[in-house]
Write a protein that holds these residues in place. Structure first.
Motif, PDB file in Angstrom:
ATOM      1  N   GLY A 151      27.990  40.385  44.194  1.00 25.83           N
ATOM      2  CA  GLY A 151      28.455  40.290  42.886  1.00 25.83           C
ATOM      3  C   GLY A 151      27.379  39.808  41.795  1.00 25.83           C
TER       4      GLY A 151
ATOM      5  N   MET B 144      32.074  34.137  33.841  1.00 24.32           N
ATOM      6  CA  MET B 144      32.992  34.737  34.709  1.00 24.32           C
ATOM      7  C   MET B 144      31.917  35.392  35.839  1.00 24.32           C
ATOM      8  SD  MET B 144      35.816  35.015  33.357  1.00 24.32           S
ATOM      9  CE  MET B 144      36.584  36.524  34.001  1.00 24.32           C
TER      10      MET B 144
ATOM     11  N   THR C 266      31.950  38.207  39.497  1.00 26.76           N
ATOM     12  CA  THR C 266      32.417  39.116  40.314  1.00 26.76           C
ATOM     13  C   THR C 266      32.186  39.005  41.505  1.00 26.76           C
ATOM     14  OG1 THR C 266      30.742  40.870  39.895  1.00 26.76           O
ATOM     15  CG2 THR C 266      32.568  40.728  38.489  1.00 26.76           C
TER      16      THR C 266
ATOM     17  N   SER D 127      36.623  41.644  42.575  1.00 27.78           N
ATOM     18  CA  SER D 127      37.395  40.831  41.869  1.00 27.78           C
ATOM     19  C   SER D 127      36.751  40.053  40.636  1.00 27.78           C
ATOM     20  CB  SER D 127      38.215  39.655  42.813  1.00 27.78           C
ATOM     21  OG  SER D 127      38.935  40.553  43.810  1.00 27.78           O
ATOM     22  N   GLU D 128      37.254  39.774  39.708  1.00 30.72           N
ATOM     23  CA  GLU D 128      36.725  39.125  38.427  1.00 30.72           C
ATOM     24  C   GLU D 128      37.502  37.650  38.403  1.00 30.72           C
ATOM     25  OE1 GLU D 128      34.561  40.145  34.324  1.00 30.72           O
ATOM     26  OE2 GLU D 128      36.811  40.691  34.607  1.00 30.72           O
TER      27      GLU D 128
END
Length: 144
Positions: A54, A60, A62, A72-73
């Motif tokens: 990620g 944010m 991932t 998924s974030e």
């Protein structure tokens, strides 16, 4: 923060603070806050067995696996310690605590060499991997 998460992260940052910093490592600033990865820089991470990866930046992150290749974030917070960077949040109901520390790293699957190690605590499961940024890329084949 849960006691388990605190027990995991605190020793990592305390140990990092105890050692002498090598002269050739710009991220190890004896007694100063780690600043080798700028606040606005995206950190990429990857690991094997099981495969995971990620990126994190701009509050944010991932997280992807072979079961969830799109990833998924989720929101994260960054913490710069004495010899590394902590990135924490919650993904799919599990605590996500990632520690990025300077040091040559190999993913064991390719001829790539990464400038950082990545230690992830996902819930109660620890995963090991490597990390890089756009300004501090890995060396080796783009597509091994």
């Amino acid at each position: 923060m849960t006691p388990f998460r605190t027990a995991f992260l605190l020793p990592a940052f305390l140990l990092a603070a105890c050692g002498d910093a090598p002269e050739d490592n710009p991220g190890s600033l004896q007694g100063d806050t780690f600043d080798a990865i700028a606040d606005g820089e995206v950190v990429h991470y990857t690991g094997t067995e099981p495969f995971w990866g990620g990126a994190a930046g701009g509050g944010m992150a991932t997280y992807s696996t072979p079961d969830n290749p799109g990833g998924s974030e989720f929101a994260v917070k960054r913490f710069a310690g004495n010899n590394g960077l902590g990135i924490s949040g919650e993904v799919d109901g599990s605590a996500f605590d990632l520690t990025i520390t300077p040091g040559e790293c190999s993913d064991g699957m390719s001829d790539r060499s990464y400038p950082y190690t990545a230690t992830l605590l996902l819930g109660s499961e620890q995963r090991l991997g490597c990390a890089w940024t756009d300004s501090q890329p890995y060396s080796g084949d783009e597509a091994p």
